[in-house]
Motif scaffolding. Structure first.
Motif, mmCIF file in Angstrom:
data_model
loop_
_atom_site.group_PDB
_atom_site.id
_atom_site.type_symbol
_atom_site.label_atom_id
_atom_site.label_comp_id
_atom_site.label_asym_id
_atom_site.label_seq_id
_atom_site.Cartn_x
_atom_site.Cartn_y
_atom_site.Cartn_z
ATOM 1 N N THR A 150 37.826 40.406 29.422
ATOM 2 C CA THR A 150 39.189 40.089 29.829
ATOM 3 C C THR A 150 40.087 41.306 29.604
ATOM 4 O O THR A 150 39.830 42.102 28.688
ATOM 5 N N PRO A 151 41.125 41.470 30.433
ATOM 6 C CA PRO A 151 41.444 40.638 31.584
ATOM 7 C C PRO A 151 40.536 40.952 32.770
ATOM 8 O O PRO A 151 40.109 42.095 32.950
ATOM 9 N N THR A 152 40.241 39.931 33.546
ATOM 10 C CA THR A 152 39.527 40.096 34.808
ATOM 11 C C THR A 152 40.353 39.418 35.890
ATOM 12 O O THR A 152 40.809 38.283 35.709
ATOM 13 N N LEU A 153 40.542 40.103 36.994
ATOM 14 C CA LEU A 153 41.288 39.573 38.130
ATOM 15 C C LEU A 153 40.346 39.469 39.325
ATOM 16 O O LEU A 153 39.610 40.412 39.619
ATOM 17 N N LYS A 154 40.397 38.350 40.012
ATOM 18 C CA LYS A 154 39.551 38.151 41.185
ATOM 19 C C LYS A 154 40.354 37.514 42.311
ATOM 20 O O LYS A 154 41.237 36.685 42.064
ATOM 21 N N MET A 155 40.018 37.888 43.521
ATOM 22 C CA MET A 155 40.585 37.240 44.704
ATOM 23 C C MET A 155 39.474 37.137 45.737
ATOM 24 O O MET A 155 38.802 38.133 46.036
ATOM 25 N N ASP A 156 39.272 35.934 46.246
ATOM 26 C CA ASP A 156 38.184 35.678 47.200
ATOM 27 C C ASP A 156 36.826 36.104 46.630
ATOM 28 O O ASP A 156 35.950 36.604 47.346
ATOM 29 N N GLY A 157 36.673 35.917 45.322
ATOM 30 C CA GLY A 157 35.403 36.217 44.683
ATOM 31 C C GLY A 157 35.176 37.679 44.353
ATOM 32 O O GLY A 157 34.145 38.031 43.770
ATOM 33 N N LYS A 158 36.115 38.555 44.714
ATOM 34 C CA LYS A 158 35.959 39.987 44.449
ATOM 35 C C LYS A 158 36.963 40.443 43.392
ATOM 36 O O LYS A 158 38.119 40.021 43.385
ATOM 37 N N LYS A 159 36.509 41.328 42.516
ATOM 38 C CA LYS A 159 37.347 41.799 41.425
ATOM 39 C C LYS A 159 38.389 42.792 41.907
ATOM 40 O O LYS A 159 38.122 43.627 42.776
ATOM 41 N N LEU A 160 39.587 42.680 41.349
ATOM 42 C CA LEU A 160 40.631 43.695 41.541
ATOM 43 C C LEU A 160 40.458 44.698 40.410
ATOM 44 O O LEU A 160 40.515 44.312 39.228
ATOM 45 N N THR A 161 40.243 45.959 40.778
ATOM 46 C CA THR A 161 39.934 46.957 39.756
ATOM 47 C C THR A 161 40.746 48.235 39.951
ATOM 48 O O THR A 161 41.323 48.479 41.012
ATOM 49 N N THR A 162 40.759 49.015 38.884
ATOM 50 C CA THR A 162 41.312 50.366 38.961
ATOM 51 C C THR A 162 40.381 51.201 39.829
ATOM 52 O O THR A 162 39.156 51.108 39.678
ATOM 53 N N PRO A 163 40.902 51.986 40.768
ATOM 54 C CA PRO A 163 40.043 52.814 41.626
ATOM 55 C C PRO A 163 39.042 53.630 40.808
ATOM 56 O O PRO A 163 39.395 54.259 39.815
ATOM 57 N N GLY A 164 37.774 53.543 41.196
ATOM 58 C CA GLY A 164 36.742 54.310 40.515
ATOM 59 C C GLY A 164 36.205 53.682 39.247
ATOM 60 O O GLY A 164 35.444 54.311 38.520
ATOM 61 N N SER A 165 36.611 52.459 38.953
ATOM 62 C CA SER A 165 36.116 51.794 37.744
ATOM 63 C C SER A 165 35.884 50.314 38.015
ATOM 64 O O SER A 165 36.180 49.823 39.109
ATOM 65 N N ASP A 166 35.354 49.638 37.025
ATOM 66 C CA ASP A 166 35.130 48.195 37.142
ATOM 67 C C ASP A 166 36.141 47.419 36.312
ATOM 68 O O ASP A 166 36.016 46.221 36.127
ATOM 69 N N ASN A 167 37.153 48.103 35.834
ATOM 70 C CA ASN A 167 38.160 47.500 34.964
ATOM 71 C C ASN A 167 39.369 47.000 35.755
ATOM 72 O O ASN A 167 39.673 47.510 36.840
ATOM 73 N N ALA A 168 40.062 46.025 35.183
ATOM 74 C CA ALA A 168 41.276 45.516 35.811
ATOM 75 C C ALA A 168 42.320 46.627 35.909
ATOM 76 O O ALA A 168 42.380 47.504 35.041
ATOM 77 N N PRO A 169 43.123 46.624 36.977
ATOM 78 C CA PRO A 169 44.170 47.651 37.119
ATOM 79 C C PRO A 169 45.198 47.524 35.996
ATOM 80 O O PRO A 169 45.756 46.452 35.781
ATOM 81 N N MET A 170 45.476 48.620 35.311
ATOM 82 C CA MET A 170 46.340 48.584 34.134
ATOM 83 C C MET A 170 47.682 49.268 34.361
ATOM 84 O O MET A 170 48.465 49.419 33.424
ATOM 85 N N THR A 171 47.955 49.668 35.603
ATOM 86 C CA THR A 171 49.271 50.206 35.950
ATOM 87 C C THR A 171 49.785 49.465 37.167
ATOM 88 O O THR A 171 48.999 48.864 37.925
ATOM 89 N N VAL A 172 51.077 49.502 37.373
ATOM 90 C CA VAL A 172 51.677 48.825 38.533
ATOM 91 C C VAL A 172 51.126 49.417 39.822
ATOM 92 O O VAL A 172 50.796 48.693 40.770
ATOM 93 N N ALA A 173 51.014 50.738 39.874
ATOM 94 C CA ALA A 173 50.521 51.400 41.084
ATOM 95 C C ALA A 173 49.094 50.959 41.400
ATOM 96 O O ALA A 173 48.775 50.628 42.561
ATOM 97 N N ASP A 174 48.233 50.946 40.401
ATOM 98 C CA ASP A 174 46.839 50.545 40.625
ATOM 99 C C ASP A 174 46.749 49.066 40.991
ATOM 100 O O ASP A 174 45.909 48.673 41.826
ATOM 101 N N PHE A 175 47.599 48.245 40.388
ATOM 102 C CA PHE A 175 47.595 46.821 40.726
ATOM 103 C C PHE A 175 48.026 46.626 42.173
ATOM 104 O O PHE A 175 47.388 45.864 42.923
ATOM 105 N N ASN A 176 49.075 47.283 42.578
ATOM 106 C CA ASN A 176 49.548 47.150 43.963
ATOM 107 C C ASN A 176 48.504 47.603 44.958
ATOM 108 O O ASN A 176 48.295 46.967 46.009
ATOM 109 N N THR A 177 47.823 48.688 44.649
ATOM 110 C CA THR A 177 46.758 49.179 45.547
ATOM 111 C C THR A 177 45.625 48.169 45.678
ATOM 112 O O THR A 177 45.169 47.856 46.772
ATOM 113 N N ALA A 178 45.191 47.641 44.524
ATOM 114 C CA ALA A 178 44.096 46.676 44.523
ATOM 115 C C ALA A 178 44.520 45.368 45.190
ATOM 116 O O ALA A 178 43.739 44.761 45.937
#
Length: 269
Positions: free
Chosen positions: A234-262
């Motif tokens: 945790t935290p893990t974010l998913k939409m339609d069964g796919k994870k929302l991640t920070t570009p280049g990683s398997d981790n949840a986006p931890m910045t506003v910019a990375d979250f918006n992109t994902a």
């Protein structure tokens, strides 16, 4: 003194000596009986104590008992045992699944950094949020994850807004404890946090539910749902069964910019 009197005195002396020996023998016998009886009592007491101790060790904890207890599902829930928790506008076409543990320090960091953006998008109807609560941090010691999740159930019973605001308060820098500190195990601390949430301030029904553990069994069912999800952190974010991640990683986006992109990518999928 005549020989007869002398013999009589000797006989009397022997009788007194015999009687004294008999009294002493009876006293010794009584003492031995008391000692043996007392020893048996002590042994029985020790055995009873050991038996009680073993019984207590084998007795399930309150949280273990909650796993099989009757579930009281909070209001504003659906699904089996009320473990489907969805907040946001019903008209939203997409659902963002959020997997979180109340004690999780990364969840707290995510909420402090990206939480306001998530709430803005939720209010705008970009998506609904399905919340899945975890308690795995307690596996390393403590019960704050379970107790915190139960308290979130009490907030959800008041309203979805109370739930959202309470979760935000729990994850705030002011109130969220270090992962190694099991502060959320204390009902009084959880109620103290709730005093900063308008929907929960001085709410006696909420406070009673926290103190009584009304939603403990529900929290255990929610935790079991997380355990069966296949999500491992945790935290893990998913939409339609796919994870929302920070570009280049398997981790949840931890910045506003990375979250918006994902998020933009997930919404267009």
């Amino acid at each position: 003194m005549s020989a007869r009197n002398n013999q009589t005195n000797k006989a009397a002396a022997r009788e007194r000596l015999r009687a004294e020996r008999e009294r002493q023998a009876k006293k010794d016998k009584t003492r031995r009986q008391l000692f043996v009886g007392g020893s048996i009592v002590v042994v029985l007491a020790i055995a009873a104590g050991v038996g009680y101790g073993v019984m207590q060790l084998n007795k399930p904890s309150g949280w273990e008992a909650a796993k099989s207890a009757k579930v009281v599902a909070p209001k504003n829930t659906t699904g089996t045992d009320g473990t489907t928790v969805v907040v946001g506008k019903a008209s939203a076409k997409k659902t963002l699944q959020m997997y979180e543990d109340p004690r999780c320090p990364i969840c707290a960091t995510f909420d402090q950094t990206v939480g306001a953006t998530v709430q803005k998008d939720l209010d705008a109807g970009k998506f609904k949020i399905q919340y899945i609560g975890a308690t795995f941090i307690d596996n390393n010691g403590g019960e704050g994850s379970k107790n915190g999740l139960s308290a979130l159930g009490a907030a959800l019973n008041v309203s979805p807004t109370a739930f959202e605001h309470y979760k935000t308060a729990m994850y705030s820098a002011k109130w969220h404890p270090d992962e190694t500190t099991d502060t959320f195990k204390d009902d009084s601390y959880l109620i103290k946090i709730a005093q900063t949430v308008p929907e929960l301030k001085d709410n006696k029904a909420f406070q009673k539910a926290v103190n009584d553990g009304t939603y403990d069994a529900w929290a255990m069912k929610m935790s079991a749902k997380f355990d069966k999800s296949g999500v491992t952190g945790t935290p893990t974010l998913k939409m339609d069964g796919k994870k929302l991640t920070t570009p280049g990683s398997d981790n949840a986006p931890m910045t506003v910019a990375d979250f918006n992109t994902a998020l933009d990518k997930a919404l267009k999928a």
